[in-house]
Scaffold this motif. Structure first.
Motif, short mmCIF file in Angstrom:
data_model
loop_
_atom_site.label_atom_id
_atom_site.label_comp_id
_atom_site.label_asym_id
_atom_site.label_seq_id
_atom_site.Cartn_x
_atom_site.Cartn_y
_atom_site.Cartn_z
N THR A 46 37.01 4.94 53.24
CA THR A 46 36.60 6.34 53.24
C THR A 46 37.57 7.18 52.43
OG1 THR A 46 37.77 6.54 55.35
CG2 THR A 46 35.37 6.36 55.45
N ASP A 47 37.04 8.24 51.82
CA ASP A 47 37.90 9.14 51.07
C ASP A 47 38.44 10.24 51.99
OD1 ASP A 47 35.99 11.11 51.42
OD2 ASP A 47 35.24 11.02 49.36
N ARG A 48 39.12 11.21 51.39
CA ARG A 48 39.81 12.21 52.19
C ARG A 48 38.86 13.01 53.10
NH1 ARG A 48 44.17 14.74 48.32
NH2 ARG A 48 43.97 12.63 47.56
N GLU A 49 37.61 13.13 52.66
CA GLU A 49 36.63 13.85 53.48
C GLU A 49 35.93 12.93 54.48
OE1 GLU A 49 36.41 14.81 49.85
OE2 GLU A 49 37.97 16.16 50.56
N GLY A 50 36.34 11.66 54.51
CA GLY A 50 35.71 10.72 55.42
C GLY A 50 34.40 10.17 54.89
N ILE A 51 34.15 10.38 53.60
CA ILE A 51 32.93 9.89 52.98
C ILE A 51 33.17 8.47 52.47
CG2 ILE A 51 31.30 10.24 51.08
CD1 ILE A 51 32.05 13.29 51.32
N LYS A 52 32.21 7.60 52.70
CA LYS A 52 32.35 6.20 52.29
C LYS A 52 32.49 6.08 50.77
CE LYS A 52 31.00 4.33 56.40
NZ LYS A 52 31.85 3.45 57.22
N THR A 53 33.38 5.20 50.36
CA THR A 53 33.52 4.90 48.95
C THR A 53 33.21 3.43 48.72
OG1 THR A 53 35.07 4.69 47.13
CG2 THR A 53 36.01 4.60 49.33
N GLU A 54 32.50 3.14 47.65
CA GLU A 54 32.18 1.74 47.34
C GLU A 54 33.31 1.07 46.57
OE1 GLU A 54 28.35 1.21 45.61
OE2 GLU A 54 27.35 1.57 47.52
#
Ligand SMILES: [Zn+2]
Length: 95
Positions: A27-35
Motif C-alpha cells: 500500500t502507498d501512503r494513502e493506503g491505496i494498493k500498489t501493483e
C-alpha cells in the motif's frame, strides 16, 4: 536455466514475488494498493526493510523458496539473475 517464475505478472519490484492476488499488494501512503510491491516489502508508502541490500534480499527470498521445496543453490541462482532486474534494485545498482 530453468526458473520458476512462470506467472504473468505483476511481480513485486522488490522481491520478485507474483502479486496477482490483491491481498498480497503493498500500500502507498494513502493506503491505496500498489501493483509495484507486495505487502511484505512495502506498506504505507515505505519499504518494510529499508536498509536491506540486494544480497540480503536474495538470501531472504531464498529462505522462502527453500521452505517451498526449492534447492537452496538453485533458488539463490535464480534470484541473483532476476532480482537485479526489478525496479528497486535497478536504481540502486547504478553507481
Ligand atoms: Zn515484495
Amino acid at each position: 536455466m530453468e526458473h520458476h517464475m512462470e506467472h504473468n505478472g505483476p511481480f513485486c519490484q522488490s522481491c520478485g514475488m507474483p502479486v496477482a492476488e490483491k491481498d498480497l499488494l503493498g500500500t502507498d501512503r494513502e493506503g491505496i494498493k500498489t501493483e509495484e510491491y507486495c505487502k511484505y516489502c512495502y506498506e504505507d508508502g515505505e519499504f518494510k526493510q529499508p536498509d536491506i541490500t540486494l544480497q540480503g534480499m536474495i538470501d531472504l527470498c531464498a529462505g522462502y523458496l527453500v521452505q517451498q521445496g526449492m534447492d537452496e543453490a538453485e533458488a539463490k541462482g535464480m534470484l541473483a539473475q532476476t532480482l537485479p532486474l526489478l525496479k528497486r534494485w535497478r536504481e540502486e545498482s547504478v553507481s
